[in-house]
Design a protein around this motif. Structure first.
Motif, PDB file in Angstrom:
ATOM      1  N   LEU A   1       0.821  -1.216   0.000  1.00 43.00           N
ATOM      2  CA  LEU A   1       0.000   0.000   0.000  1.00 43.00           C
ATOM      3  C   LEU A   1       0.853   1.264   0.000  1.00 43.00           C
ATOM      4  O   LEU A   1       0.484   2.275  -0.595  1.00 43.00           O
ATOM      5  N   ARG A   2       2.002   1.194   0.653  1.00 44.52           N
ATOM      6  CA  ARG A   2       2.784   2.433   0.732  1.00 44.52           C
ATOM      7  C   ARG A   2       3.366   2.820  -0.624  1.00 44.52           C
ATOM      8  O   ARG A   2       3.788   3.956  -0.821  1.00 44.52           O
ATOM      9  N   GLN A   3       3.371   1.893  -1.555  1.00 46.55           N
ATOM     10  CA  GLN A   3       3.808   2.282  -2.894  1.00 46.55           C
ATOM     11  C   GLN A   3       2.728   3.101  -3.603  1.00 46.55           C
ATOM     12  O   GLN A   3       3.024   3.903  -4.482  1.00 46.55           O
ATOM     13  N   ILE A   4       1.487   2.877  -3.213  1.00 46.82           N
ATOM     14  CA  ILE A   4       0.394   3.642  -3.824  1.00 46.82           C
ATOM     15  C   ILE A   4       0.365   5.058  -3.257  1.00 46.82           C
ATOM     16  O   ILE A   4       0.270   6.037  -3.989  1.00 46.82           O
ATOM     17  N   HIS A   5       0.432   5.152  -1.946  1.00 45.08           N
ATOM     18  CA  HIS A   5       0.437   6.478  -1.302  1.00 45.08           C
ATOM     19  C   HIS A   5       1.645   6.585  -0.383  1.00 45.08           C
ATOM     20  O   HIS A   5       1.522   6.391   0.818  1.00 45.08           O
ATOM     21  N   GLY A   6       2.793   6.893  -0.935  1.00 46.22           N
ATOM     22  CA  GLY A   6       3.996   7.039  -0.114  1.00 46.22           C
ATOM     23  C   GLY A   6       4.258   8.490   0.248  1.00 46.22           C
ATOM     24  O   GLY A   6       5.121   8.797   1.056  1.00 46.22           O
ATOM     25  N   ARG A   7       3.554   9.375  -0.389  1.00 45.29           N
ATOM     26  CA  ARG A   7       3.662  10.798  -0.085  1.00 45.29           C
ATOM     27  C   ARG A   7       2.361  11.457  -0.485  1.00 45.29           C
ATOM     28  O   ARG A   7       1.587  10.897  -1.248  1.00 45.29           O
ATOM     29  N   ASN A   8       2.121  12.637   0.051  1.00 45.65           N
ATOM     30  CA  ASN A   8       0.835  13.283  -0.175  1.00 45.65           C
ATOM     31  C   ASN A   8       1.016  14.725  -0.577  1.00 45.65           C
ATOM     32  O   ASN A   8       1.338  15.556   0.267  1.00 45.65           O
ATOM     33  N   PRO A   9       0.864  15.047  -1.852  1.00 43.13           N
ATOM     34  CA  PRO A   9       0.983  16.453  -2.219  1.00 43.13           C
ATOM     35  C   PRO A   9      -0.211  17.253  -1.709  1.00 43.13           C
ATOM     36  O   PRO A   9      -1.256  16.687  -1.388  1.00 43.13           O
TER      37      PRO A   9
END
Ligand SMILES: Nc1nc2c(c(=O)[nH]1)N[C@H]1C(S)=C(S)[C@@H](COP(=O)(O)OP(=O)(O)OC[C@H]3O[C@@H](n4cnc5c(=O)[nH]c(N)nc54)[C@H](O)[C@@H]3O)O[C@H]1N2
Ligand SMILES: Nc1nc2c(c(=O)[nH]1)N[C@H]1C(S)=C(S)[C@@H](COP(=O)(O)OP(=O)(O)OC[C@H]3O[C@@H](n4cnc5c(=O)[nH]c(N)nc54)[C@H](O)[C@@H]3O)O[C@H]1N2
Ligand code: SF4
Ligand code: SF4
Ligand code: SF4
Ligand code: SF4
Ligand code: SF4
Ligand SMILES: [Mo]
Lengths: 246, 951, 293
Positions: free
Chosen positions: B803-811
């Protein structure tokens, strides 16, 4: 065998409804879950808990924004996996014969034990549907869950791709697109299913259903509600009459 | 030449065994099939997880998190053993200890408090799926300071629903997906009903039913909406009341429905001299009074055969008392709610509001549906058909996480009710144990007696000043100040105020903060940096201001670092749980249902299910209910409790397969019955759940349908039929207003009088979000929001390698207008400032976004060292929390007081009231604030993951 | 496309190697004895070294032999055969000269032809990739051949031929770049066709499927700045063509021959780097390639 069969007995594939996909990524992880444990090597992840994690996935969801000439911008969630093309360039470029298209159902597969990991097939695919596994260094792609759809160890109703089985919104459909009477072919006909990048000449089997027209009447002056009364006292008069009628 | 191709095995063995249990990657509680394979050592290992087709919630589907559950179960961040803090709070330095030592420490802290001042324990649990058990423990301990996360989550939605119509969207209601023709979704990104909503939307799409999405942001569900209403945040109440205005003005309301099933015909006391001014008139036997249209005389609303008159009036002692409906007409027909008046504020053209109202009316009345299903109502009237108004609504935190959220949620329910689309075919339907009016719930209890249990359940529904949790001198009885004049109807408590109040010693100091499953040092707190400081602050004597902190987590979260004692939980595949009708079950509108979790694999670490640990601890503290007469431990573990505990005779945590007696023989039966030692085995055999279907004649009109009422009594939802009518006029609100006007003995403090008068209106109103009145909207013109990513669950998702590859950061997503105004280009960074703080973060462009709104995905940002991630993980270097900008208190205004940043009625945290300004800055290459790293007590995850159990 | 060092080295070195062999096969210069040994050794080292380098690119080089099986469809497989056959023919030709001082001219001509065929086949590995419009054009093969020939002429010391070939190749490269720049747009593939959503309006990537990179973005969505590329092109033309030509035109060019070769080699490496780095793959349409870039 990297020669493409002249024709296949079936054209199994997916139909993806862009009007229904909410972009939840469920199909992404269920695909990873099934395919890491099943066909071929595990779908691995490098730098899994670090700064630059890269794993192999056979299905990914892009999100696009489209700005119509009038009206607000629209968002479309866009799942993409191998389209199991009839004229699959990824197959013919393969030097080893690891990549092949099955005669019986048209599924495009990689025989991992023959794959030298040259990456050429991924270059040849216009759609980005093939990924080299970062650890195993063999080419990975959607198998159309070939080890599910015929699997006699699964209950009949589960003999469908993992991504289709799991899609909560029901945006993914699986079937024989070579049979004009199949549910998927009908759906494609009814909803105007289309090919991705037809100009690439790959003849994808998978089809996409377009989003239905949106925000249609926003600026149109549709007939508004006829007031029964403009004031509270007028309203009470109407109410009395209305209650009498009940 | 025949075509050559490899022969492959298309029928490989799938697994050695399937064990069916319940997912825990979120609160949706889907059924899962866990496929196990023997590994090379012959141990059963989790190989694959898929949805359980027979399960009432998900019917086979699974979301992204559920399908990635295996990586959660195998997370490198799993805690391994109980731990005792060795470094300073927040450092993350711990020593592993035995369970015995852990219990000894806990008992050493808790026993003296219980014997002298039980309120010095604050026990708060997060998104707890065992609240009926944890609250029972807290009650036995005797502290009034217990609640779960509802107060900062969605209590506005829950309370508004329950006070208005005896049930809420929030987990306990759903649109009639199979029949609805027009569906309007307000402020939902994901919701607790993750899979059911997606499945429902899929059904609507299949039928070509229309979906309208009301949301400043067009993503997810709103992306597939046929029509998008990109409303200005915080103005939904105004929009909805304007729709009400249009519908009433056009007479497009369901008069028979209103007359029969709501308090619209009930008479309102209009005598300004009365101490009951604005309350509802009652008959001599205490029933709400209506005028019977047949006789023209006053009557009890539920008298057999009565035809309540919506236009009823009663003249008494020179005063005319009119029906609620007439008050509504007076209020909502006012031009203040006309589309032309409200359009600019909402950010929509007036004709669009008119048109949506016309759409609602058309579908509700011109496309009405009928089901040939006779039913009998509580007045004894038989109805030949079930009439449906196929318009449905759903809403969640987008309208509830504002300080005007309670009234906005009420407004939405009023709209539904006016259309006659609650509990009718095609409309919104309740799930058991709802419908259940506010009056059928307990009231809050707070009476503390050292060494004794609390006088009753902590949480409940207040109906007037007498029900507030105040001490004899009028001070808040609870540490979170729930059920006080500040937030008199805070039915779920106010967990977001606990740490700051405990730190301030206001209303009193506590000794031990005991938390479970809530990442309070991070994403579940407002003012995150401030909270971390409060948790680690010391007083003059060098002692921590909050002396002891006990915490149970399963993973190495940010909160772990701030606790003194850690009770490590198992993962969801390793423990018993029950998803109970006493609590938040898995019912559907058609059926009652409950479920279990059970250890489909045994833990390989020295961890224990938290509920079992509480049972051990309860016994060591000698809590009533947890020990036998001889003082021995009563329940071996949580499984033992699930089977043997009875809340009321014949009613236990699980409703399925209880023991009854028929013809002198003991039999198995569902609903009521005695404990069955083999109950869990029956659940396991049945796939981990039990379903009891509601009879056909009881499927709709549940609050008034005697067949439903009887069925509910039979299975033990309540003890006698309790039909009721919907409260368009919400009397409890009026009672608090009356007090503010000077009536009664319990009086609010003067500084709150005006606010109570203004906001606790018995009919839904709209007022601007409170932050607007405390923060200069010119200086801070932009609304800042968060959304749940569908593929992540709060902070837990980031430990999941997939899952962290899908949302590893949040602009930070910025709308076109602001993007251009600030000359942003891809890769730019911005400083975002609120009146309370600032953050520096990466920006990205989004066009399908309200032009005055920016937003980001919730809870992606992480503290370095948490979750077994490397310190340079993008979650820590680029990710961020908006929480740093949100304070639990509003800035001071003229009166010098700092109000809680909450709804003034329920105390719901007003996350989405936030106003900010934004400026472009040179990329600092790292998001700010950059909180220093915590030490990871579990080390860091492996570099590579190749998940495969089979060959 | 990601400019992988192994592939840049492969195409550059083997191109030069086979280019040199072409000339040697045709008898320019008509080497013999030790001289022949040195010339052929250099040529084989370049060609074989390039081929070996290409295997560094493989995930499973130990299975490389399997790559010989699919010559019927795969240019990469054909490349393997062509290289082996060519090197065998030229090996025989060279061996006879070096060991037996025996020059069978027709064998050399055949070898030269095979060398050109090999270079052509190598070029077709790229030229056949339709999803990279910049490559999918006859000029890709033409340029590979031109590079091989001009490099071969330079290495074999055929000064007039080298000057002419280098000049032509340089001009050809310049034109090829200009034409190549427009080819992606001309291919007709756009974000709109890639998504099939063009009937609604202008399509723009809002969120990539994963917040980090993946194999595709790393391998096929390589982005270089336009300014950067222009500068590199100029440097490449200077090093690969202008400088060697100038050197060859100098009267004392013999002393600087090595410099000319080195300069050419560096220049070619840069053009090859650009060949990959500037090649846009249609998959980039799914990863936010904006219409302008
Ligand atoms: N995948 C996943 N599922 C989850 C969770 C999770 O973390 N991940 N968390 C669970 C929890 S604890 C909860 S409480 C639920 C919450 O579920 P949701 O209620 O869906 O919560 P949010 O994601 O906060 O979404 C709030 C939505 O309201 C919109 N919004 C904000 N302000 C306004 C407004 O003024 N008007 C309108 N009309 N819309 C507005 C936002 O744009 C956003 O789309 O989700 C639960 N489910
Ligand atoms: N900016 C902003 N902030 C918000 C919100 C928002 O919309 N915007 N929403 C708010 C809302 S509605 C909510 S509900 C909160 C949620 O916030 P939290 O309740 O803090 O949610 P999580 O991050 O999931 O933290 C729960 C903790 O439980 C732990 N945990 C997970 N599984 C288990 C288990 O099996 N056993 C035990 N013992 N522990 C476990 C996790 O490791 C984690 O530390 O966030 C709030 N914060
Ligand atoms: S599971 Fe279905 S709805 Fe979710 S992203 Fe995939 S296709 Fe879309
Ligand atoms: S989508 Fe790509 S990988 Fe799949 S068959 Fe077509 S060309 Fe090959
Ligand atoms: S990577 Fe494997 S499958 Fe792809 S072309 Fe090379 S050998 Fe064939
Ligand atoms: S068909 Fe199977 S392999 Fe292909 S995307 Fe779906 S789950 Fe993945
Ligand atoms: S919605 Fe997803 S995470 Fe939540 S319980 Fe269901 S499958 Fe699990
Ligand atoms: Mo929540």
């Amino acid at each position: 065998m990297t020669e493409l069969p002249a024709s296949t007995m079936k054209k199994l594939g997916l139909v993806i409804d862009l009007d229904t996909c909410v972009g939840c990524h469920a199909c992404v992880t269920s695909c990873k879950g099934w395919n890491t444990e099943n066909y071929g090597a595990a779908l691995s992840d490098k730098d899994a808990y670090g700064a630059d994690p890269v794993g192999s996935f056979l299905n990914r969801i892009h999100s696009f924004e489209i700005q119509p000439e009038t009206g607000p911008a629209q968002t479309v969630h866009f799942p993409k996996s191998c389209l199991h093309c009839e004229d699959a360039p990824c197959v013919t470029v393969c030097p080893t014969g690891a990549s092949y298209k099955r005669v019986e159902d048209g599924i495009v597969l990689v025989n991992e034990t023959d794959c030298i990991g040259c990456g050429l097939c991924a270059w040849a695919c216009p759609y980005g549907a093939r990924e080299m596994d970062p650890v195993e260094q063999v080419m990975k792609k959607c198998t159309l869950c070939v080890d599910r759809i015929y699997n006699e160890n699964l209950p009949e109703e589960d003999r469908q791709p993992a991504c289709v089985r799991t899609c909560p919104a029901g945006a993914r459909h699986f079937g024989d697109l070579g049979d004009p009477d199949s549910d998927v072919s009908r759906l494609v006909a009814e909803r105007g299913g289309f090919d991705l990048m037809p100009e690439q000449g790959t003849k994808p089997v998978n089809k996409y259903l377009p989003p239905r027209p949106k925000d249609e009447q926003i600026d149109v002056l549709a007939p508004f509600l006829e007031p029964v009364a403009a004031t509270p006292s007028g309203f009470l008069g109407w109410l009395d009459k209305a209650l009498e009628k009940l | 030449m025949t075509f050559q191709q490899p022969k492959i095995d298309t029928s490989p063995k799938v697994s050695d065994e399937i064990r069916k249990t319940t997912c825990y990657m979120c609160a949706c509680r889907c059924g899962i099939n866990v496929h196990l394979k023997k590994d090379t050592a012959g141990e059963m290992q989790v190989a694959y997880i898929e949805g359980n087709r027979d399960h009432p919630v998900n019917k086979g589907v699974l979301c992204a998190k559920g399908s990635a559950g295996i990586m959660q179960h195998l997370s490198p961040a799993r805690l391994r053993a109980p731990m005792k803090r060795t470094g300073p709070r927040g450092s993350g330095e711990f020593e592993e200890i035995s369970w015995d030592e852990a219990y000894d420490i806990a008992v050493k802290w808790l026993k003296p408090i219980r014997d002298t001042a039980p309120e010095k324990l604050a026990f708060f649990t997060g998104r707890d799926q065992s609240q009926s058990f944890t609250s029972w423990w807290a009650q036995a301990f005797g502290t009034p300071n217990y609640a779960a996360h509802g107060g900062f989550c969605s209590v506005n939605m829950a309370a508004a629903g329950i006070y208005t119509m005896g049930g809420a969207f929030w987990e306990f209601g759903q649109p009639d997906w199979d029949r609805t023709k027009l569906f309007m979704l307000f402020g939902v990104a994901e919701d607790h009903d993750s899979n059911p909503i997606k499945m429902g939307l899929g059904k609507l799409k299949k039928r070509g039913a229309k979906v309208i999405g009301v949301n400043p942001i067009r993503s997810g569900y709103n992306a597939i909406a046929d029509e998008w209403v990109g409303i200005t945040p915080g103005t939904d109440g105004l929009f909805i009341l304007s729709l009400v205005h249009c519908l009433m003005k056009a007479g497009k309301v369901d008069l028979p429905y209103l007359a029969q099933f709501t308090n619209a015909p009930v008479l309102v006391n209009e005598d300004p001299d009365s101490a009951e001014f604005g309350l509802l008139l009652t008959t001599e036997d205490g029933k709400h009074m209506v005028i019977d249209r047949a006789t023209g005389k006053p009557a009890a609303f539920d008298a057999p055969g009565v035809r309540p008159d919506l236009a009823g009036t009663l003249r008494k002692a020179g005063v005319t008392h009119r029906s609620v409906f007439q008050h509504m007409a007076e209020k909502y027909l006012d031009d203040a709610y006309a589309p032309e008046t409200v359009a600019a504020q909402i950010g929509l053209p007036a004709n669009r509001i008119n048109r949506i109202a016309a759409d609602l009316a058309r579908v509700a009345f011109d496309e009405a549906i009928e089901i040939d299903q006779p039913w009998t109502d509580f007045r004894g009237t038989r109805h030949e058909k079930m009439i449906g108004r196929p318009v449905s609504f759903h809403a969640m935190r987008g309208i509830s996480a504002h300080s005007n959220g309670f009234q906005t949620c009420r407004a939405l329910h009023i709209l539904q009710i006016l259309l006659g689309s609650v509990e009718t075919p095609g409309g919104m339907r309740f799930k058991p144990p709802y419908p259940k009016p506010a009056t059928a719930h307990p009231k809050p209890h707070c009476k503390v007696s050292p060494g004794k249990p609390l006088d009753g359940p902590h949480l409940g529904f207040t109906h007037g000043p007498d029900d507030l949790c105040l001490t004899a001198d009028g001070k808040p009885a609870r540490i979170d100040k729930a059920f006080t004049w500040e937030n008199p109807m805070s039915s779920h408590g106010m967990m977001h105020m606990v740490i700051s109040n405990a730190h301030a010693g206001d209303p009193y100091k506590i000794d031990t903060l005991f938390m479970y499953m809530a990442n309070m040092a991070w994403n579940s707190s407002m003012n995150t940096s401030g909270v971390m400081k409060m948790l680690s602050d010391k007083d003059e004597t060098g002692e921590y201001v909050i002396p002891h902190i006990i915490y149970s987590d399963a993973y190495s979260s940010e909160m772990v670092a701030f606790a003194d004692l850690i009770l490590p939980d198992t993962t969801y595949l390793e423990r018993h749980d029950c998803i109970s009708l006493l609590d938040r079950p898995i019912c559907e509108a058609d059926a009652a249902a409950d479920a279990i979790r059970w250890p489909v694999v045994e833990p390989d670490r020295n961890v224990k299910g938290f509920q079992s640990a509480l049972i051990d601890l309860g016994a060591r503290l000698g809590l009533p209910g947890f020990v036998t007469e001889t003082g021995a431990q009563k329940f071996k573990d949580y499984a033992d409790y699930i089977i043997n505990h009875e809340r009321r005779p014949g009613v236990g945590p699980l409703a399925g397969w209880r023991v009854g007696v028929a013809e002198g023989q003991s039999t198995l039966q569902h609903g009521r019955g005695g404990p069955n030692p083999a109950q869990l085995d029956e659940y396991i055999k049945n796939g981990g759940f039990w379903v009891g279907h509601i009879p056909d004649e009881a499927l709709y009109y549940k609050p008034w349908n005697m067949a439903y009422q009887d069925w509910a009594v039979k299975i033990g939802l309540f003890d006698k039929p309790a039909p009721y009518i919907f409260s368009l006029w919400c009397e409890p609100l009026r009672r608090f207003q009356l007090a503010a006007e000077g009536h009664g003995t319990r009086q609010p403090p003067d500084h709150l009088r005006e606010r109570i008068k203004a906001t606790l209106d018995p009919l839904p109103i709209w007022y601007p979000p409170l932050e607007d009145g405390h923060v200069d909207p010119v200086e801070y013109p932009i609304h800042a929001l968060t959304q749940r990513p569908m593929a992540m669950y709060h902070s837990w998702g980031s430990q999941n390698a997939w899952l962290r590859q899908i949302h590893g950061r949040n602009p930070l997503y910025v709308p076109t207008k602001l993007w251009q105004q600030h000359n942003f280009v891809e890769g730019d960074w911005a400083r975002v400032t609120s009146v309370h703080g600032e953050i520096t973060v990466p920006v990205a462009h989004m066009a399908a976004l309200n032009e005055d709104t920016i937003w980001t995905w919730n809870a992606i940002g992480k503290r370095k060292g948490a979750w077994a991630l490397e310190n340079d993980a993008p979650e820590t270097t680029k990710g961020f929390l908006l929480n740093h900008l949100i304070h639990e208190l509003l800035p001071a205004r003229g009166d010098g007081l700092r109000w809680s940043n909450s709804d003034p009625i329920t105390g719901q945290a007003a996350w989405f009231d936030l106003r900010v300004k934004i400026e472009k800055v040179r990329s600092p290459g790292h998001s700010y604030p950059d909180i220093p790293a915590q030490t990871s007590p579990v080390g860091h995850g492996p570099a590579r993951v190749s998940q495969k159990v089979g060959k | 496309m990601h400019p992988a060092a192994s592939i840049i080295t492969f195409t550059t070195l083997s191109g030069l190697g086979f280019g040199l062999l072409v000339f040697l096969g045709l008898g320019f210069p008509p080497v013999e004895g030790l001289n022949a040994f040195i010339f052929f050794a250099v040529a084989f080292a370049l060609a074989v070294g390039g081929l070996i380098s290409s295997t560094f690119h493989l995930g499973h080089p130990e299975r490389a032999l399997k790559a010989f099986t699919q010559w019927r469809t795969s240019w990469l497989s054909r490349e393997g055969w062509a290289a082996v056959i060519t090197l065998s023919v030229m090996g025989l030709f060279a061996g006879l000269i070096v060991l037996f001082d025996l020059r069978i001219a027709p064998l050399g001509w055949l070898g030269a032809l095979a060398c050109l065929a090999t270079v052509y086949i190598t070029s077709m590995i790229y030229g056949s990739i339709r999803s990279v419009p910049r490559w999918a054009h006859w000029s890709t093969s033409a340029m590979f051949l031109a590079y091989a020939l001009s490099g071969g002429a330079l290495l074999s010391g055929q000064v007039p031929a080298a000057i002419i070939l280098l000049a032509l190749t340089g001009i050809g490269q310049f034109v090829a770049w200009q034409a190549g720049d427009a080819r992606f747009a001309a291919s007709g593939s756009t974000a709109e066709t890639a998504t099939g959503l063009g009937h609604i309006g202008k399509v723009r990537l809002f969120e990539a499927p994963h917040s980090g990179g993946n194999y595709l973005t790393k391998e096929m969505v390589f982005v270089i700045g336009r300014k950067h590329a222009t500068k590199l092109r100029a440097i490449a033309l200077l090093l690969a063509f202008a400088a060697p030509i100038v050197i060859l035109l100098l009267p004392f060019y013999h002393m600087l021959a090595a410099l000319a070769v080195l300069s050419h080699l560096c220049g070619v490496l840069i053009t090859r780097w650009l060949f990959f780095a500037e090649a846009e793959h249609t998959v980039s349409l799914y990863y936010g390639r904006s219409a302008a870039a």
